[in-house]
Design a protein around this motif. Structure first.
Motif, PDB file in Angstrom:
ATOM      1  N   LEU A 140       0.856  -1.196   0.000  1.00  0.00           N
ATOM      2  CA  LEU A 140       0.000   0.000   0.000  1.00  0.00           C
ATOM      3  C   LEU A 140       0.890   1.242   0.000  1.00  0.00           C
ATOM      4  O   LEU A 140       0.668   2.189   0.741  1.00  0.00           O
ATOM      5  N   HIS A 141       1.939   1.196  -0.820  1.00  0.00           N
ATOM      6  CA  HIS A 141       2.899   2.300  -0.827  1.00  0.00           C
ATOM      7  C   HIS A 141       3.351   2.595  -2.248  1.00  0.00           C
ATOM      8  O   HIS A 141       3.081   1.825  -3.177  1.00  0.00           O
ATOM      9  N   ASP A 142       4.024   3.725  -2.378  1.00  0.00           N
ATOM     10  CA  ASP A 142       4.532   4.132  -3.691  1.00  0.00           C
ATOM     11  C   ASP A 142       6.054   4.048  -3.699  1.00  0.00           C
ATOM     12  O   ASP A 142       6.735   4.986  -4.102  1.00  0.00           O
ATOM     13  N   GLY A 143       6.586   2.943  -3.190  1.00  0.00           N
ATOM     14  CA  GLY A 143       8.032   2.753  -3.220  1.00  0.00           C
ATOM     15  C   GLY A 143       8.708   3.205  -1.930  1.00  0.00           C
ATOM     16  O   GLY A 143       8.059   3.456  -0.921  1.00  0.00           O
ATOM     17  N   TRP A 144      10.015   3.291  -2.015  1.00  0.00           N
ATOM     18  CA  TRP A 144      10.866   3.533  -0.843  1.00  0.00           C
ATOM     19  C   TRP A 144      11.406   4.957  -0.884  1.00  0.00           C
ATOM     20  O   TRP A 144      11.866   5.408  -1.933  1.00  0.00           O
ATOM     21  N   ASP A 145      11.324   5.628   0.253  1.00  0.00           N
ATOM     22  CA  ASP A 145      11.892   6.971   0.333  1.00  0.00           C
ATOM     23  C   ASP A 145      13.345   6.851   0.794  1.00  0.00           C
ATOM     24  O   ASP A 145      13.611   6.480   1.943  1.00  0.00           O
ATOM     25  N   PRO A 146      14.301   7.154  -0.090  1.00  0.00           N
ATOM     26  CA  PRO A 146      15.707   6.936   0.243  1.00  0.00           C
ATOM     27  C   PRO A 146      16.237   7.952   1.259  1.00  0.00           C
ATOM     28  O   PRO A 146      17.252   7.701   1.906  1.00  0.00           O
ATOM     29  N   ASP A 147      15.545   9.086   1.413  1.00  0.00           N
ATOM     30  CA  ASP A 147      15.994  10.066   2.410  1.00  0.00           C
ATOM     31  C   ASP A 147      15.471   9.723   3.789  1.00  0.00           C
ATOM     32  O   ASP A 147      16.212   9.701   4.767  1.00  0.00           O
ATOM     33  N   LEU A 148      14.166   9.415   3.861  1.00  0.00           N
ATOM     34  CA  LEU A 148      13.567   9.122   5.166  1.00  0.00           C
ATOM     35  C   LEU A 148      13.715   7.650   5.549  1.00  0.00           C
ATOM     36  O   LEU A 148      13.405   7.263   6.674  1.00  0.00           O
ATOM     37  N   LEU A 149      14.219   6.828   4.606  1.00  0.00           N
ATOM     38  CA  LEU A 149      14.419   5.402   4.856  1.00  0.00           C
ATOM     39  C   LEU A 149      13.135   4.713   5.335  1.00  0.00           C
ATOM     40  O   LEU A 149      13.130   4.021   6.355  1.00  0.00           O
ATOM     41  N   CYS A 150      12.063   4.955   4.604  1.00  0.00           N
ATOM     42  CA  CYS A 150      10.814   4.255   4.907  1.00  0.00           C
ATOM     43  C   CYS A 150       9.979   4.207   3.634  1.00  0.00           C
ATOM     44  O   CYS A 150      10.283   4.899   2.669  1.00  0.00           O
ATOM     45  N   HIS A 151       8.921   3.396   3.651  1.00  0.00           N
ATOM     46  CA  HIS A 151       8.037   3.347   2.496  1.00  0.00           C
ATOM     47  C   HIS A 151       7.234   4.638   2.388  1.00  0.00           C
ATOM     48  O   HIS A 151       6.906   5.254   3.394  1.00  0.00           O
ATOM     49  N   ILE A 152       6.931   5.027   1.158  1.00  0.00           N
ATOM     50  CA  ILE A 152       6.077   6.195   0.931  1.00  0.00           C
ATOM     51  C   ILE A 152       4.640   5.711   0.962  1.00  0.00           C
ATOM     52  O   ILE A 152       4.169   5.056   0.032  1.00  0.00           O
TER      53      ILE A 152
ATOM     54  N   GLN B  61      20.221  11.292  10.633  1.00  0.00           N
ATOM     55  CA  GLN B  61      19.044  12.126  10.417  1.00  0.00           C
ATOM     56  C   GLN B  61      17.756  11.450  10.889  1.00  0.00           C
ATOM     57  O   GLN B  61      16.874  12.095  11.428  1.00  0.00           O
ATOM     58  N   LYS B  62      17.680  10.142  10.686  1.00  0.00           N
ATOM     59  CA  LYS B  62      16.450   9.435  11.065  1.00  0.00           C
ATOM     60  C   LYS B  62      16.249   9.452  12.586  1.00  0.00           C
ATOM     61  O   LYS B  62      15.146   9.685  13.076  1.00  0.00           O
ATOM     62  N   LEU B  63      17.343   9.235  13.305  1.00  0.00           N
ATOM     63  CA  LEU B  63      17.285   9.295  14.773  1.00  0.00           C
ATOM     64  C   LEU B  63      16.890  10.709  15.208  1.00  0.00           C
ATOM     65  O   LEU B  63      15.975  10.912  16.012  1.00  0.00           O
ATOM     66  N   GLN B  64      17.597  11.693  14.649  1.00  0.00           N
ATOM     67  CA  GLN B  64      17.370  13.089  14.989  1.00  0.00           C
ATOM     68  C   GLN B  64      15.921  13.517  14.732  1.00  0.00           C
ATOM     69  O   GLN B  64      15.284  14.133  15.580  1.00  0.00           O
ATOM     70  N   SER B  65      15.401  13.160  13.559  1.00  0.00           N
ATOM     71  CA  SER B  65      14.066  13.663  13.230  1.00  0.00           C
ATOM     72  C   SER B  65      12.992  12.998  14.081  1.00  0.00           C
ATOM     73  O   SER B  65      11.999  13.625  14.442  1.00  0.00           O
ATOM     74  N   ASN B  66      13.215  11.747  14.462  1.00  0.00           N
ATOM     75  CA  ASN B  66      12.240  11.111  15.354  1.00  0.00           C
ATOM     76  C   ASN B  66      12.290  11.707  16.759  1.00  0.00           C
ATOM     77  O   ASN B  66      11.253  11.899  17.394  1.00  0.00           O
ATOM     78  N   LEU B  67      13.484  12.026  17.247  1.00  0.00           N
ATOM     79  CA  LEU B  67      13.594  12.653  18.572  1.00  0.00           C
ATOM     80  C   LEU B  67      12.929  14.031  18.556  1.00  0.00           C
ATOM     81  O   LEU B  67      12.213  14.397  19.493  1.00  0.00           O
ATOM     82  N   GLU B  68      13.139  14.773  17.473  1.00  0.00           N
ATOM     83  CA  GLU B  68      12.503  16.094  17.372  1.00  0.00           C
ATOM     84  C   GLU B  68      10.987  15.983  17.286  1.00  0.00           C
ATOM     85  O   GLU B  68      10.260  16.802  17.855  1.00  0.00           O
TER      86      GLU B  68
END
Ligand code: ADP
Ligand code: MN
Length: 176
Positions: A47-59, A118-125
């Motif tokens: 149920l996604h439109d591929g992988w987001d290489p910046d956010l490292l998760c499915h879109i 970045q992934k750790l940082q953005s989740n903490l923020e």
């Protein structure tokens, strides 16, 4: 008369690592509800439109997801577990639980999960700025939102007990 749902639908949301999946699966067992882990469902059913290489998760494809869930949500008795909440139809949920975790504890949990940079940082923020709580407050009526601490195992079992009691006392609204 059309019968509405006879069991409530609960949304469990919060920043990744706050304990949604652990809490939702314990509650599902305790309250005899069905746990829907949205992240896994999205992967499993594409149920996604591929992988987001910046956010490292499915879109996430929100329309595909909502279509997939509509029938189950209509029949009630679901716990939906996801780190976002604004795109679900408001009418789906009888209760919205926002889990919150103190920063240093969340940091350790996300490190253990292998998050870094970045992934750790953005989740903490996300957690520091209470992004999910605000999203919930902008999307659902205040009186169906419960904000709960999820720092310790004791918090988790208190939350599950309180939610189990809420489910047990829930009465289906009358349909006109
Ligand atoms: P989420 O689904 O929100 O990403 P998880 O339920 O997968 O979070 O929990 C992430 C990690 O933190 C797991 O190892 C889990 O055991 C632990 N954890 C979650 N909530 C708590 C809590 N209230 N107390 C102690 N550990 C917790
Ligand atoms: Mn999870």
């Amino acid at each position: 008369m059309v019968l509405g749902r006879q069991k409530p639908n609960v949304l469990v949301t919060g920043t990744p690592g706050t304990g949604k999946t652990s809490t939702a699966s314990l509650l599902a067992e305790a309250a005899h509800l069905r746990h829907i882990n949205v992240g896994e469902l999205v992967k499993e059913k594409h149920l996604h439109d591929g992988w987001d290489p910046d956010l490292l998760c499915h879109i996430l494809n929100e329309d595909l997801l909502c279509d997939e869930l509509e029938e189950r949500m209509k029949s009630g008795g679901n716990i939906v577990d996801y780190h976002g909440c604004e795109f679900f139809p408001e009418r789906w949920f009888d209760l919205v639980v926002v889990l919150q975790t103190d920063n240093s504890i969340l940091y350790d949990r996300l490190m253990n999960r292998g998050y870094s940079g970045q992934k750790l940082q953005s989740n903490l923020e996300c957690e520091i700025f209470q992004v999910i709580r605000e999203e919930a407050e902008e999307s659902y009526r205040r009186d169906i939102i419960k904000v709960m601490p999820s720092n310790t195992i004791e918090d988790m079992s208190n939350n599950v007990e309180a939610l189990k009691a809420w489910v047990a006392s829930w009465v289906a609204p009358l349909e006109s």
